[in-house]
Design a protein around this motif. Structure first.
Motif, PDB file in Angstrom:
ATOM      1  N   LYS A 273      -3.387  14.971 -29.635  1.00 47.05           N
ATOM      2  CA  LYS A 273      -2.820  16.078 -30.391  1.00 47.05           C
ATOM      3  C   LYS A 273      -2.680  17.269 -29.457  1.00 47.05           C
ATOM      4  CE  LYS A 273      -1.494  18.186 -34.208  1.00 47.05           C
ATOM      5  NZ  LYS A 273      -0.268  17.807 -34.938  1.00 47.05           N
ATOM      6  N   VAL A 274      -1.451  17.800 -29.327  1.00 54.38           N
ATOM      7  CA  VAL A 274      -1.191  18.920 -28.436  1.00 54.38           C
ATOM      8  C   VAL A 274      -0.891  20.170 -29.259  1.00 54.38           C
ATOM      9  CG1 VAL A 274       0.251  19.793 -26.564  1.00 54.38           C
ATOM     10  CG2 VAL A 274      -0.272  17.349 -26.692  1.00 54.38           C
ATOM     11  N   PHE A 275      -1.596  21.265 -28.944  1.00 51.53           N
ATOM     12  CA  PHE A 275      -1.370  22.550 -29.591  1.00 51.53           C
ATOM     13  C   PHE A 275      -0.793  23.529 -28.561  1.00 51.53           C
ATOM     14  CE2 PHE A 275      -5.404  20.925 -31.563  1.00 51.53           C
ATOM     15  CZ  PHE A 275      -4.859  20.528 -32.775  1.00 51.53           C
ATOM     16  N   TYR A 276       0.206  24.285 -28.941  1.00 48.32           N
ATOM     17  CA  TYR A 276       0.840  25.232 -28.022  1.00 48.32           C
ATOM     18  C   TYR A 276       0.657  26.654 -28.534  1.00 48.32           C
ATOM     19  CZ  TYR A 276       4.403  27.709 -25.350  1.00 48.32           C
ATOM     20  OH  TYR A 276       5.052  28.603 -24.549  1.00 48.32           O
ATOM     21  N   LEU A 277       0.065  27.503 -27.692  1.00 46.76           N
ATOM     22  CA  LEU A 277      -0.130  28.917 -28.015  1.00 46.76           C
ATOM     23  C   LEU A 277       0.841  29.747 -27.177  1.00 46.76           C
ATOM     24  CD1 LEU A 277      -4.042  29.243 -28.033  1.00 46.76           C
ATOM     25  CD2 LEU A 277      -2.517  28.889 -29.984  1.00 46.76           C
TER      26      LEU A 277
ATOM     27  N   PRO B  29       0.807  -1.228   0.000  1.00 48.82           N
ATOM     28  CA  PRO B  29       0.000   0.000   0.000  1.00 48.82           C
ATOM     29  C   PRO B  29       0.838   1.274   0.000  1.00 48.82           C
ATOM     30  CG  PRO B  29      -0.111  -1.116   2.132  1.00 48.82           C
ATOM     31  CD  PRO B  29       0.541  -2.066   1.189  1.00 48.82           C
ATOM     32  N   GLN B  30       2.025   1.242   0.616  1.00 49.00           N
ATOM     33  CA  GLN B  30       2.870   2.434   0.627  1.00 49.00           C
ATOM     34  C   GLN B  30       3.439   2.725  -0.761  1.00 49.00           C
ATOM     35  OE1 GLN B  30       5.224   0.896   4.006  1.00 49.00           O
ATOM     36  NE2 GLN B  30       4.830   2.846   5.008  1.00 49.00           N
ATOM     37  N   ILE B  31       3.758   1.667  -1.497  1.00 44.22           N
ATOM     38  CA  ILE B  31       4.242   1.856  -2.870  1.00 44.22           C
ATOM     39  C   ILE B  31       3.122   2.389  -3.744  1.00 44.22           C
ATOM     40  CG2 ILE B  31       5.265   0.740  -4.871  1.00 44.22           C
ATOM     41  CD1 ILE B  31       7.089   0.957  -2.403  1.00 44.22           C
ATOM     42  N   VAL B  32       1.926   1.865  -3.544  1.00 48.12           N
ATOM     43  CA  VAL B  32       0.757   2.352  -4.295  1.00 48.12           C
ATOM     44  C   VAL B  32       0.537   3.838  -4.019  1.00 48.12           C
ATOM     45  CG1 VAL B  32      -1.748   2.172  -4.549  1.00 48.12           C
ATOM     46  CG2 VAL B  32      -0.356   0.100  -4.394  1.00 48.12           C
ATOM     47  N   LEU B  33       0.728   4.244  -2.756  1.00 53.44           N
ATOM     48  CA  LEU B  33       0.557   5.654  -2.396  1.00 53.44           C
ATOM     49  C   LEU B  33       1.569   6.525  -3.126  1.00 53.44           C
ATOM     50  CD1 LEU B  33      -0.791   7.831  -0.662  1.00 53.44           C
ATOM     51  CD2 LEU B  33       0.830   7.276   1.161  1.00 53.44           C
ATOM     52  N   TYR B  34       2.814   6.062  -3.177  1.00 54.56           N
ATOM     53  CA  TYR B  34       3.833   6.815  -3.917  1.00 54.56           C
ATOM     54  C   TYR B  34       3.485   6.895  -5.398  1.00 54.56           C
ATOM     55  CZ  TYR B  34       7.229   7.081  -0.075  1.00 54.56           C
ATOM     56  OH  TYR B  34       7.878   7.370   1.090  1.00 54.56           O
ATOM     57  N   ARG B  35       3.043   5.778  -5.964  1.00 55.31           N
ATOM     58  CA  ARG B  35       2.683   5.765  -7.392  1.00 55.31           C
ATOM     59  C   ARG B  35       1.587   6.787  -7.668  1.00 55.31           C
ATOM     60  NH1 ARG B  35       6.349   2.503 -10.307  1.00 55.31           N
ATOM     61  NH2 ARG B  35       6.326   0.343  -9.579  1.00 55.31           N
ATOM     62  N   ASN B  36       0.584   6.798  -6.806  1.00 54.08           N
ATOM     63  CA  ASN B  36      -0.536   7.719  -7.013  1.00 54.08           C
ATOM     64  C   ASN B  36      -0.116   9.170  -6.841  1.00 54.08           C
ATOM     65  OD1 ASN B  36      -2.327   5.634  -7.528  1.00 54.08           O
ATOM     66  ND2 ASN B  36      -3.016   5.471  -5.403  1.00 54.08           N
ATOM     67  N   SER B  37       0.833   9.401  -5.919  1.00 52.87           N
ATOM     68  CA  SER B  37       1.273  10.768  -5.647  1.00 52.87           C
ATOM     69  C   SER B  37       2.192  11.310  -6.731  1.00 52.87           C
ATOM     70  CB  SER B  37       2.000  10.827  -4.295  1.00 52.87           C
ATOM     71  OG  SER B  37       1.136  10.445  -3.239  1.00 52.87           O
ATOM     72  N   PHE B  38       2.863  10.411  -7.440  1.00 44.53           N
ATOM     73  CA  PHE B  38       3.830  10.837  -8.452  1.00 44.53           C
ATOM     74  C   PHE B  38       3.415  10.393  -9.849  1.00 44.53           C
ATOM     75  CE2 PHE B  38       6.359  11.299  -4.650  1.00 44.53           C
ATOM     76  CZ  PHE B  38       7.135  12.410  -4.907  1.00 44.53           C
ATOM     77  N   GLN B  39       2.130  10.547 -10.145  1.00 40.33           N
ATOM     78  CA  GLN B  39       1.677  10.303 -11.512  1.00 40.33           C
ATOM     79  C   GLN B  39       2.155  11.438 -12.406  1.00 40.33           C
ATOM     80  OE1 GLN B  39      -2.489   9.516 -11.907  1.00 40.33           O
ATOM     81  NE2 GLN B  39      -2.544   8.100 -10.183  1.00 40.33           N
ATOM     82  N   PRO B  40       2.390  11.145 -13.674  1.00 40.61           N
ATOM     83  CA  PRO B  40       2.833  12.206 -14.590  1.00 40.61           C
ATOM     84  C   PRO B  40       1.782  13.298 -14.694  1.00 40.61           C
ATOM     85  CG  PRO B  40       3.062  10.036 -15.592  1.00 40.61           C
ATOM     86  CD  PRO B  40       2.273   9.847 -14.332  1.00 40.61           C
ATOM     87  N   PRO B  41       2.191  14.546 -14.915  1.00 40.40           N
ATOM     88  CA  PRO B  41       1.209  15.623 -15.103  1.00 40.40           C
ATOM     89  C   PRO B  41       0.361  15.357 -16.332  1.00 40.40           C
ATOM     90  CG  PRO B  41       3.393  16.344 -15.784  1.00 40.40           C
ATOM     91  CD  PRO B  41       3.572  15.004 -15.121  1.00 40.40           C
ATOM     92  N   GLU B  42      -0.955  15.548 -16.167  1.00 41.42           N
ATOM     93  CA  GLU B  42      -1.866  15.286 -17.276  1.00 41.42           C
ATOM     94  C   GLU B  42      -1.513  13.948 -17.914  1.00 41.42           C
ATOM     95  OE1 GLU B  42      -4.634  16.982 -18.093  1.00 41.42           O
ATOM     96  OE2 GLU B  42      -4.163  18.107 -16.296  1.00 41.42           O
ATOM     97  N   GLN B  43      -1.626  12.901 -17.096  1.00 39.55           N
ATOM     98  CA  GLN B  43      -1.210  11.580 -17.536  1.00 39.55           C
ATOM     99  C   GLN B  43      -1.798  11.256 -18.908  1.00 39.55           C
ATOM    100  OE1 GLN B  43      -2.344   8.374 -14.901  1.00 39.55           O
ATOM    101  NE2 GLN B  43      -0.390   7.358 -15.246  1.00 39.55           N
ATOM    102  N   ASN B  44      -0.958  10.706 -19.748  1.00 38.39           N
ATOM    103  CA  ASN B  44      -1.315  10.310 -21.117  1.00 38.39           C
ATOM    104  C   ASN B  44      -1.485  11.488 -22.059  1.00 38.39           C
ATOM    105  OD1 ASN B  44      -1.435   7.633 -20.187  1.00 38.39           O
ATOM    106  ND2 ASN B  44      -3.590   7.851 -19.649  1.00 38.39           N
ATOM    107  N   ILE B  45      -0.981  12.689 -21.649  1.00 39.67           N
ATOM    108  CA  ILE B  45      -1.172  13.861 -22.501  1.00 39.67           C
ATOM    109  C   ILE B  45      -0.529  13.682 -23.874  1.00 39.67           C
ATOM    110  CG2 ILE B  45       0.886  15.058 -21.638  1.00 39.67           C
ATOM    111  CD1 ILE B  45      -0.653  17.657 -21.908  1.00 39.67           C
ATOM    112  N   CYS B  46       0.559  12.951 -23.932  1.00 33.06           N
ATOM    113  CA  CYS B  46       1.284  12.831 -25.195  1.00 33.06           C
ATOM    114  C   CYS B  46       1.267  11.415 -25.750  1.00 33.06           C
ATOM    115  CB  CYS B  46       2.739  13.291 -25.006  1.00 33.06           C
ATOM    116  SG  CYS B  46       2.866  15.057 -24.667  1.00 33.06           S
ATOM    117  N   GLU B  47       0.358  10.589 -25.274  1.00 35.17           N
ATOM    118  CA  GLU B  47       0.320   9.224 -25.783  1.00 35.17           C
ATOM    119  C   GLU B  47      -0.317   9.205 -27.168  1.00 35.17           C
ATOM    120  OE1 GLU B  47      -3.931   7.655 -23.879  1.00 35.17           O
ATOM    121  OE2 GLU B  47      -2.034   6.835 -23.175  1.00 35.17           O
ATOM    122  N   ALA B  48      -0.233   8.061 -27.812  1.00 31.91           N
ATOM    123  CA  ALA B  48      -0.805   7.924 -29.152  1.00 31.91           C
ATOM    124  C   ALA B  48      -2.271   8.338 -29.141  1.00 31.91           C
ATOM    125  CB  ALA B  48      -0.662   6.482 -29.619  1.00 31.91           C
ATOM    126  N   GLY B  49      -2.664   9.086 -30.162  1.00 34.48           N
ATOM    127  CA  GLY B  49      -4.055   9.521 -30.255  1.00 34.48           C
ATOM    128  C   GLY B  49      -4.304  10.899 -29.693  1.00 34.48           C
TER     129      GLY B  49
END
Length: 302
Positions: A203-207, A181-201
């Motif tokens: 499209k990211v636009f930058y202004l 459970p402690q490892i799970v807590l760390y995993r949940n606390s350190f998820q990538p920002p906007e998880q899956n933002i750049c995965e296949a499918g």
């Protein structure tokens, strides 16, 4: 503050806060690892790696070594050392170098007088590495503080912290980390920002908001970033039509990153609000089609 219908507007310091706190979070994590291992030993765990992990980090702490040394020693104790030439480890090192430049600015690091007498302010030793990551913003003054005050730098810092923590967790024996459970807590606390933002499918636009101070410049930058067709009419109706079309760049998820929103918001608040209203309407339009449209902004006041 909040824009209409739920889009978040952040303060000018968000990027700097993200960079500094990403480094602080990594420090806190690696300093907690010996305590985690000691807790496991008190429950009767006898795995040899626990003692090695405790000894490695405690020794590094006693010798007043930095966080980079602690992560390296931890990886060695887990018999899976980081290679210093790896991209992740280089990002990790650059994050701490950048944090040090921002928190402990030194004249020899930030001030340089050029041949023409012009004064440049920046961390010379770090500039090239950061430039290669494409997280710099063009600024009139060559200040490292100004150059990293943008969304790309914030995402890079948060993602580096996430990847580094999960790299250590992945090095732990499966018998220890699985269903812990402690490892799970760390995993949940350190998820990538906007998880899956750049995965296949996705499209990211930058202004780049530094180039947007009016309705006309917003529409110009949006057309370029979102690859609008040549027939785009450069008015709000045409913007609404194109952003709810996007057939030229089909995706399962669209993300719009908009830096320095305050420039447009302060110059033409009514037109800025129209832009937000259209984006909110587009969000609802795509949601009805089971396609996500996210609009992430950093507001740089002052």
């Amino acid at each position: 503050m909040k824009a209409s219908k739920g889009f978040d507007i952040h303060t000018k310091n968000d990027a700097l806060v993200s960079i500094i706190f990403s480094a602080l979070a990594l420090e806190a994590f690696i300093n907690e690892i010996p305590a985690l291992a000691k807790c496991e030993k008190r429950t009767g765990a006898t795995e040899a790696f626990l003692d090695k992990l405790i000894d490695a980090i405690d020794e590094s702490t006693s010798n007043k070594k930095n966080t980079q040394n602690k992560f390296r020693r931890a990886s060695e104790a887990l018999e899976s050392p980081f290679a210093q030439g790896d991209k992740l480890y280089q990002d990790f090192a650059d994050l701490f170098n950048l944090r040090d430049r921002l928190v402990h600015l030194k004249p020899e690091d930030i001030i340089e007088e050029r041949d023409n007498g012009e004064i440049q302010y920046f961390g010379r030793k770090l500039i090239e590495n950061l430039r290669s990551k494409k997280i710099f913003t063009d600024t009139p003054v060559a200040s490292i503080i100004l150059k990293v005050s943008n969304a790309k730098a914030a995402f890079w810092a948060c993602n580096t912290a996430s990847e580094m923590v999960n790299a250590i967790l992945d090095k732990l024996p499966a018998s220890f980390r699985d269903n812990n459970p402690q490892i799970v807590l760390y995993r949940n606390s350190f998820q990538p920002p906007e998880q899956n933002i750049c995965e296949a499918g996705t499209k990211v636009f930058y202004l780049d908001g530094q180039k947007i101070n009016s309705k006309e410049t917003f529409l110009k930058q949006a057309a370029e970033a979102m690859e609008f067709p040549t027939y785009f009419g450069a008015n709000w109706d045409a913007f609404d039509e194109c952003i709810t079309d996007l057939t030229w760049c089909p995706a399962e998820k669209y993300v719009i990153l908009y830096d320095h929103t305050d420039i447009f918001a302060q110059a033409e608040p009514t037109q800025y609000q129209i832009a937000l209203d259209i984006l909110n309407s587009a969000k609802e339009y795509w949601q009805a089609k089971n396609i996500t449209l996210k609009f992430l902004t950093i507001n740089k006041l002052g």
